[in-house]
Design a protein around this motif. Structure first.
Motif: not given
Length: 262
Positions: A64-65, A119
């Motif tokens: 998510a982060d 990511h």
């Protein structure tokens, strides 16, 4: 204040394969002014169930982060790194270190053979002691990496980061320097270098402030490289301004295994 990261049919088949590849690697062409598609937008572009499943597989380890994920990974690495220092045999030390992945995530290699959705993108030194995948306890496919002595923002590195952000949809760009950096030591010294090495240390020398020690110069070089990425790239500058990407600098201490945000 700094933060710790402790962070016929054959032709049709070929065409279909190319379409999937284009979906995963060329959505959001690398042109200034072209909007970077969001992850949801790229999903919407999928041509069918196979593409949806491929994207799902490639994003199996997407956090998510990203920065929080790197913080957690570095915390585990640093603990194992210190625990392994000066103890046991090389095999026993490796056992301690590989434990950082035992409860972690690995993207399906079959999916990675068809695409990537990292990511985080990391510009780091080529030093043999500074491997981002180890330092952040990340599996294959998670980190898009550019490595060169001194972690400077040379043109090819900037172009690579543009590709990571605008084509692959990477939202975090991290420039990582490290303790005892040989390239920075060379930049600070007056010993003669080869013409190519002189070119390599030129941006490092430009960031040096009078009276600074080695660690301060290393950190200053990181900050300068991070600033150069944004200053010299309209793609990165636009992505940062719109909130689609973040560019940060950090410092890795080899002795402790800890990464610190700058």
């Amino acid at each position: 204040m700094v933060d710790h990261l402790s962070f016929g049919h054959r032709s049709d088949a070929i065409t279909a394969s190319m379409n999937r590849r284009e979906l995963l690697t060329t959505s959001g062409l690398l042109l200034a002014g072209v909007a970077v598609p969001s992850l949801a937008g790229r999903r919407a572009l999928a041509a069918g169930p196979e593409d949806q499943e491929l994207l799902k597989s490639l994003q199996a380890c997407t956090p998510a982060d990203s920065l929080t994920r790197l913080q957690d990974g570095n915390r585990r690495f640093a603990k194992a790194w210190v625990a392994a220092a000066g103890k046991g045999t090389p095999q026993q030390r490796m056992d301690r270190l590989t434990a950082i992945w035992r409860n972690d995530c690995q993207i399906d290699p079959a999916a990675l053979a068809q695409g990537q959705t990292p990511h985080a993108a990391i510009l780091s030194c080529a030093d043999a002691r500074v491997d981002p995948s180890w330092i952040f306890a990340c599996g294959s496919g998670e980190l898009f990496q550019v490595r060169s002595a001194g972690n400077t923002a040379f043109n090819d590195a900037i172009a690579s980061m543009e590709y990571a952000v605008s084509v692959l949809g990477t939202s975090l760009v991290l420039v990582m320097g490290h303790s005892a950096c040989g390239a920075v030591k060379a930049a600070m010294a007056s010993n003669p270098l080869t013409p190519l090495l002189e070119d390599l240390v030129k941006p490092i020398r430009a960031s040096i402030k009078p009276g600074e020690g080695l660690e301060a110069v290393i950190k200053g070089n990181v900050r300068a490289a991070a600033a150069t990425l944004v200053a010299k790239s309209e793609v990165l500058r636009s992505a940062v301004a719109s909130g689609k990407a973040t560019v940060r600098g950090c410092y890795f201490d080899i002795g402790s295994g800890v990464v610190t945000l700058l």
